[in-house]
Design an enzyme around this catalytic site. Structure first.
Site: not given
Length: 286
Positions: A111, A137
């Site tokens: 909503c 990494c």
């Protein structure tokens, strides 16, 4: 987030987006609006919802049964009862999410306040977008992407697992299912998603199945996380072109999911420390 990427808001927009107010029902411009296109965040301009996920609920506010992957964050509302939804990048208040109402087969209703969004018609290009890449990494992959043309911002975090809001220590166990991931915020008018995918392949060893360089483990594997069908097709096409060249490609292509920001000390790690990546550098592939 970078403040220079945020749009100026008028007092009413600030009331809803920053102060978490609510516009009056049936007054928003997107309440009874069903054109094809993309709904973007009014504050930062990043995509939030595709028009195909919008449905008529007669609740007085725009309703969606699915967000663009990685675009919306859920958190407990200040009232302690409802679940608030915000833009995952800039934190703009969007509205609330409800489950179990039975409006659509997905049984979910976002909503959303109209004032929290802007609409980009299908025929037009969304100027800002995001991409998610796991290339070992995340310190090194972020360092490389930050320097690439058209990249507006980067953040490192975790994607792909089932544990909510995981810590670095949890991810390092290799059992949460998360991958060290970089979120790329880019200008779609100056760099294409295909450009970013190709750059991704050029900055790490995409043939390695068990991690990246000396970093071994599930969390260091090579993954492209797509947020829509166009991104999936582009990623698959580039991967296929490498295989056709006889290259071994360990990279997985997965649908994006929740992106959990890593701890602050991981963000812009090499800029903070003055060091340079030990296993990320650009190789000519294409």
């Amino acid at each position: 987030m970078k403040k220079e990427l945020l749009n100026e808001l008028n007092p009413y927009e600030e009331f809803v987006i920053i102060k978490k107010g609510t516009e009056r029902p049936f007054t928003g411009k997107y309440d009874d609006f069903y054109e094809k296109g993309t709904y973007i965040c009014r504050r930062c301009g990043l995509p939030l919802y595709e028009s195909k996920s919008k449905f008529k609920s007669d609740c007085g506010w725009p309703s969606f049964d699915e967000e663009i992957p990685g675009a919306v964050k859920r958190q407990l509302d200040a009232d302690g009862k409802r679940i608030e939804i915000t833009c995952a990048y800039c934190g703009a208040h969007l509205g609330h999410v409800f489950e179990g109402e039975g409006y659509t087969p997905k049984n979910v209703r976002h909503c959303v306040n109209s004032v929290s969004m802007e609409f980009v018609p299908e025929r037009e290009k969304v100027r800002r977008n995001r991409a998610f890449f796991a290339a070992g990494c995340f310190w090194g992959s972020e360092y490389m992407f930050k320097k690439y043309k058209g990249v507006l911002d980067t953040r490192v975090g975790y994607m792909g697992g089932k544990v909510k809001n995981p810590s670095y220590d949890q991810v390092c166990t290799g059992i949460t299912g998360h991958y060290e991931t970089v979120e790329i915020i880019y200008d779609n008018t100056s760099v294409s998603y295909e450009d970013l995918v190709k750059f991704f392949f050029e900055i790490h060893d995409f043939s390695q199945f068990d991690g990246q360089g000396p970093d071994i483990g599930e969390q260091y594997k090579s993954v492209i996380f797509y947020t829509n069908e166009e991104q999936r097709q582009i990623a698959e096409s580039v991967k296929k072109s490498l295989i056709q060249k006889g290259r071994i490609v360990a990279t997985q292509i997965k649908r994006a999911s929740d992106f959990w920001l890593a701890e602050d000390y991981h963000q812009n790690y090499y800029e903070k420390t003055g060091k340079v990546p030990y296993c990320h550098f650009r190789r000519e592939v294409f």
